[in-house]
Design an enzyme around this catalytic site. Structure first.
Site, PDB file in Angstrom:
ATOM      1  N   TYR A  92      17.535   1.857 -10.670  1.00 47.26           N
ATOM      2  CA  TYR A  92      16.215   1.875 -10.035  1.00 47.26           C
ATOM      3  C   TYR A  92      15.565   0.487 -10.046  1.00 47.26           C
ATOM      4  O   TYR A  92      15.001   0.041  -9.046  1.00 47.26           O
ATOM      5  CB  TYR A  92      15.307   2.882 -10.738  1.00 47.26           C
ATOM      6  N   SER A 147       0.479  -0.954 -10.474  1.00 48.74           N
ATOM      7  CA  SER A 147       1.310  -0.183  -9.553  1.00 48.74           C
ATOM      8  C   SER A 147       0.695   1.165  -9.232  1.00 48.74           C
ATOM      9  O   SER A 147       0.123   1.836 -10.107  1.00 48.74           O
ATOM     10  CB  SER A 147       2.701   0.027 -10.159  1.00 48.74           C
ATOM     11  N   GLN A 207      -2.459  -1.863  -6.423  1.00 47.46           N
ATOM     12  CA  GLN A 207      -1.576  -1.602  -5.288  1.00 47.46           C
ATOM     13  C   GLN A 207      -1.812  -0.177  -4.796  1.00 47.46           C
ATOM     14  O   GLN A 207      -1.847   0.758  -5.587  1.00 47.46           O
ATOM     15  CB  GLN A 207      -0.108  -1.743  -5.708  1.00 47.46           C
ATOM     16  N   TYR A 235      -0.439   2.868  -2.313  1.00 46.19           N
ATOM     17  CA  TYR A 235       0.463   3.537  -1.377  1.00 46.19           C
ATOM     18  C   TYR A 235      -0.378   4.574  -0.639  1.00 46.19           C
ATOM     19  O   TYR A 235      -1.001   5.424  -1.267  1.00 46.19           O
ATOM     20  CB  TYR A 235       1.604   4.238  -2.124  1.00 46.19           C
ATOM     21  N   THR A 279       0.572  -1.454   0.252  1.00 51.05           N
ATOM     22  CA  THR A 279       2.000  -1.638   0.498  1.00 51.05           C
ATOM     23  C   THR A 279       2.414  -0.842   1.734  1.00 51.05           C
ATOM     24  O   THR A 279       2.250   0.372   1.780  1.00 51.05           O
ATOM     25  CB  THR A 279       2.823  -1.211  -0.727  1.00 51.05           C
ATOM     26  N   LYS A 317       0.738  -5.774   2.093  1.00 48.19           N
ATOM     27  CA  LYS A 317       2.003  -6.177   1.471  1.00 48.19           C
ATOM     28  C   LYS A 317       3.177  -5.610   2.269  1.00 48.19           C
ATOM     29  O   LYS A 317       3.218  -4.418   2.566  1.00 48.19           O
ATOM     30  CB  LYS A 317       2.058  -5.672   0.030  1.00 48.19           C
ATOM     31  N   HIS A 363      10.023  -6.101  -0.258  1.00 56.40           N
ATOM     32  CA  HIS A 363      10.130  -5.148  -1.373  1.00 56.40           C
ATOM     33  C   HIS A 363      11.316  -5.477  -2.275  1.00 56.40           C
ATOM     34  O   HIS A 363      11.992  -4.587  -2.806  1.00 56.40           O
ATOM     35  CB  HIS A 363      10.246  -3.712  -0.846  1.00 56.40           C
ATOM     36  N   ARG A 387      14.721  -3.841  -1.492  1.00 54.06           N
ATOM     37  CA  ARG A 387      14.945  -2.437  -1.842  1.00 54.06           C
ATOM     38  C   ARG A 387      14.751  -1.476  -0.681  1.00 54.06           C
ATOM     39  O   ARG A 387      15.000  -0.288  -0.823  1.00 54.06           O
ATOM     40  CB  ARG A 387      13.992  -2.029  -2.978  1.00 54.06           C
ATOM     41  N   VAL A 443      11.941 -14.557  -6.315  1.00 56.79           N
ATOM     42  CA  VAL A 443      11.420 -15.648  -7.145  1.00 56.79           C
ATOM     43  C   VAL A 443      12.110 -15.606  -8.511  1.00 56.79           C
ATOM     44  O   VAL A 443      12.032 -14.612  -9.229  1.00 56.79           O
ATOM     45  CB  VAL A 443       9.897 -15.528  -7.318  1.00 56.79           C
ATOM     46  N   ARG A 444      12.780 -16.698  -8.845  1.00 52.55           N
ATOM     47  CA  ARG A 444      13.544 -16.726 -10.096  1.00 52.55           C
ATOM     48  C   ARG A 444      13.374 -18.019 -10.871  1.00 52.55           C
ATOM     49  O   ARG A 444      14.238 -18.404 -11.660  1.00 52.55           O
ATOM     50  CB  ARG A 444      15.046 -16.501  -9.808  1.00 52.55           C
ATOM     51  N   GLY A 447       8.282 -10.357  -9.899  1.00 53.77           N
ATOM     52  CA  GLY A 447       8.594  -8.946 -10.080  1.00 53.77           C
ATOM     53  C   GLY A 447       9.606  -8.665 -11.175  1.00 53.77           C
ATOM     54  O   GLY A 447       9.283  -8.638 -12.363  1.00 53.77           O
ATOM     55  N   ARG A 448      10.858  -8.471 -10.775  1.00 51.70           N
ATOM     56  CA  ARG A 448      11.879  -8.005 -11.722  1.00 51.70           C
ATOM     57  C   ARG A 448      11.964  -8.798 -13.030  1.00 51.70           C
ATOM     58  O   ARG A 448      12.147  -8.191 -14.091  1.00 51.70           O
ATOM     59  CB  ARG A 448      13.249  -8.000 -11.037  1.00 51.70           C
TER      60      ARG A 448
END
Length: 418
Positions: A44, A126, A148, A150, A176, A291, A315, A318, A349-350, A369-370
């Site tokens: 996920y 979220s 955010q 939805y 979003t 977004k 996203h 995803r 972005v890393r 994010g991640r």
């Protein structure tokens, strides 16, 4: 703490044997965190749509732009701050909304909120949170936080979420747009696992008075008779456990099962159009950002419809396999808007150099994010703070080594496309 001080601390801690459990290297951080997650959580959080080509292109697009440093400029004093919607932020970085964080750590959204507050970095709560927005807002105090949204099939619920966000001190609403339907996420499908069916990630709903009222409405169509299996019982147990209140009362009330079904029924709204946005505009004076914008014409329409900003996002790869990378369209969108509204960007972005490149191509700020979820996985709130601190230090050093004393000095001439 600037980049040099952060760097020095890491080296000195290492010399004293105090090496952090949170890797600095992004590839190692991702590998270690995904390995620590359950297979369902790893799919996920770490997975993407289809073959994962959009995720790959997000990174490739950043690599197509190179930093072009300038020498012999006094960068001994640096200013990494920006102004966004009337608020001075210490860095051009926000934490993206990521749902169902209870899958990776018990602290979930609350852990992220505490870390963001400690660093003064805005956190976008979220819509699919594991902790209600009110609790996260309390943890953040006066530090900046957004919400955010939805857009569900219930406008009344949308209005309730926005009202709660305002009361919680949120300073902006981020709508979003790219998840009105779930993308073809092969890793999730391979496991046949959707966390919401298990009652995870719906805390904003089960804590909402309008949603709770909806649970008492009769179903438009009766639910099919469930097949009694061990997995079905386990799913029901999970839903009961995650519903607020007493476990045994939840088990007899039927509300946990109703909540999951109602959420699945109203969560998405594929009929949403530009005209619907006026409903939201009339109900809040907060800045509204859209977004999921990837086309310059959509960015211009956001301006025409009286919105306050956009987030250039796919996203995190995803939703649409084979979609454009955000860094490939950022210059086109910036050129179209000509500075008439703030542009944020996420997806891929890393590192600090990525933040620098995005700002050079017209972004006002960048959303991470991640990587912060990987920090949460390995170390809870302290892990989030560690990861984000490393990103901020990396950006500060990149800015200095490129010859820029402030964010204002980062421009198109600071990068080169190769």
């Amino acid at each position: 703490m600037n980049g040099f001080e952060r760097q020095k601390k890491i080296y000195l801690d290492g010399a004293s044997g105090l090496v952090s459990a949170i890797p600095v290297d992004n590839a190692l951080l991702e590998k270690k965190a995904l390995g620590a997650m359950s297979p369902q959580a790893a799919a996920y959080i770490g997975g993407g749509a289809g073959h994962g080509s959009t995720m790959a292109q997000n990174r490739a697009a950043f690599e197509r732009w190179r930093v072009l440093p300038r020498m012999l400029r006094d960068v001994s004093v640096r200013d990494t701050s920006i102004n966004l919607f009337g608020r001075k932020l210490p860095y051009p970085l926000l934490l993206s909304p990521i749902g169902v964080l209870e899958m990776v750590h018990p602290e979930a959204d609350l852990g992220v909120a505490k870390a963001a507050a400690a660093l003064g970095v805005p956190y976008i709560f979220s819509n699919q949170a594991s902790v209600p927005m009110e609790q996260c807002a309390e943890a953040m105090g006066s530090q900046p936080h957004w919400f955010q949204l939805y857009w569900s099939k219930s406008d009344e619920l949308v209005a309730s979420f926005v009202e709660r966000a305002e009361k919680s001190g949120c300073e902006a609403i981020v709508v979003t747009l790219d998840t009105t339907l779930l993308g073809w996420r092969t890793q999730d499908l391979e496991l046949a696992y959707l966390p919401f069916i298990h009652g995870l990630g719906i805390a904003q709903y089960t804590s909402d008075p309008v949603f709770r009222k909806l649970l008492d409405e009769p179903d438009a169509a009766p639910a099919p008779k469930p097949t009694i299996t061990f997995d079905a019982i386990r799913t029901l147990f999970s839903a009961i456990s995650h519903y607020p209140g007493n476990f045994w009362q939840n088990a007899t009330s039927g509300y946990p099962r109703k909540a999951v079904k109602k959420f699945i029924d109203i969560y998405t709204r594929p009929s949403l159009t530009w005209e619907n946005l006026s409903y939201l505009r009339k109900r809040t004076k907060l800045p509204i950002l859209l977004k999921g914008i990837l086309h310059p014409d959509d960015a211009l329409k956001a301006l025409d419809y009286g919105l306050d900003g956009i987030v250039v996002s796919n996203h995190g790869g995803r939703q649409v396999d084979g979609a454009v990378a955000t860094m490939d369209v950022l210059p086109l969108i910036a050129e179209a808007l000509q500075g008439r509204m703030p542009i944020l960007i996420d997806s891929g972005v890393r590192g600090g150099a990525d933040i620098f490149k995005a700002l050079a191509l017209g972004a006002t700020a960048v959303c991470l994010g991640r990587p912060y979820v990987y920090g949460l996985t390995l170390g809870g709130s302290a892990g989030v703070k560690e990861v984000v601190s490393n990103y901020l230090a990396d950006f500060d050093l990149t800015m200095a080594l490129a010859g820029c004393r402030s964010v204002k000095e980062i421009g198109r001439e600071s990068v080169l496309r190769v």
